[in-house]
Scaffold this motif. Sequence first.
Motif, PDB file in Angstrom:
ATOM      1  N   CYS A  17       2.648  -3.051   3.744  1.00  0.00           N
ATOM      2  CA  CYS A  17       1.660  -3.919   3.109  1.00  0.00           C
ATOM      3  C   CYS A  17       0.441  -4.023   4.008  1.00  0.00           C
ATOM      4  N   SER A  18      -0.715  -4.154   3.388  1.00  0.00           N
ATOM      5  CA  SER A  18      -1.889  -4.546   4.168  1.00  0.00           C
ATOM      6  C   SER A  18      -1.930  -6.071   4.172  1.00  0.00           C
ATOM      7  N   VAL A  60       0.817  -1.219   0.000  1.00  0.00           N
ATOM      8  CA  VAL A  60       0.000   0.000   0.000  1.00  0.00           C
ATOM      9  C   VAL A  60       0.847   1.264   0.000  1.00  0.00           C
TER      10      VAL A  60
END
Length: 359
Positions: free
Chosen positions: A40-41, A31
């Motif tokens: 990161c998600s 993200v």
Amino acid sequence: MSFRIRAGFYRQEVNKTVWDVPERYRDLLQVGTGAYGTVCSAIDRKTGVRVAIKKLHRPFQSRLFAKRAYRELRLLKHMKHENVIGLLDVFTSEISLDRFQDFYLVMPFMGTDLGKLMKMERLSEDRVQFLVYQMLRGLKVKSGVVYRYVLILRLVLCCVQILDFGLARQADSEMTGYVVTRWYRAPEVILNWMRYSQTVDIWSVGCITAEMLLGRPLFKGNDHLDQLREIMKITGTPAPDFIMKLQSQDAKNYIRSLPKVPKKDLHTIFFKASSDVVSAMERMLVLDPDGRVSAAEALELPMFSDFREPEEETEALPYDHSMDNTDLPLEQWKRHTFTEILSFQPPLTELRDSKETSL
């Protein structure tokens, strides 16, 4: 494409970056990325909640980076309050210090931020009051802990949280896309003041309060000098005692060269707002940080009398700054960081799913 690297961990490449993460975190999606790390998600299969995982970029490439990484982890571990984004987890895939090179920070995923909310709708005054109260509660907790800039104010379950990665300045656009521009920077930051006090954050809150009421930024400078001019159109040009406090001779000369402008009455700009709200902004948007209201003082202003819960306005436990001024070899910073990771205790209450929130 992912594969198991040891019991409980798997490896996955995300946009040419290798991630070694526990099995509980799945569906990694980048993200954001910046100078110091990548975010990161992911879905936490243990809780079913979406989280943000930050991988620091080569945290032990130098003593400076190693110290920064250690302090960021310490600060995140220390902050425990509903109005400050906390640390849900921290991990490394390595089990021995000699192989330890990377670690990952897990925090709640950004849901709705104030930038998005302000674009969607004009907020009523009572909602503005409530949101600003939540911000100040978070800043009161921060006071004495992080003398840094307030980065993002984020809405979770109708509650504002402050995200502050300690020293990771890139966090603003990485996590939400709502970039904290110069429009919210305190004058002392623009002028490169020799020291920042806790009220550096209060200026940002004043700017955000004004924007929520106006529907547009209050100080929208095109560059740093233009930003100062925009600020002084409202605060007025500073008195000689303020100029004397400036460290930079260039800054002193520049401000002395500006035409003298009187302070503007904020009631003329916010004529639809109540006098309590305008008075609070008058206390926040003071050019000299020494004269600006603190978070604790601001909470006692009449603007917040309908929302106040003094027993809930806690301050953080004292933060041990003893390591901040030490100059250790890289390997010692690494050892301290490894120890902090191993000693991490996850929060007792897991966050419920923080989906897009409407107030």
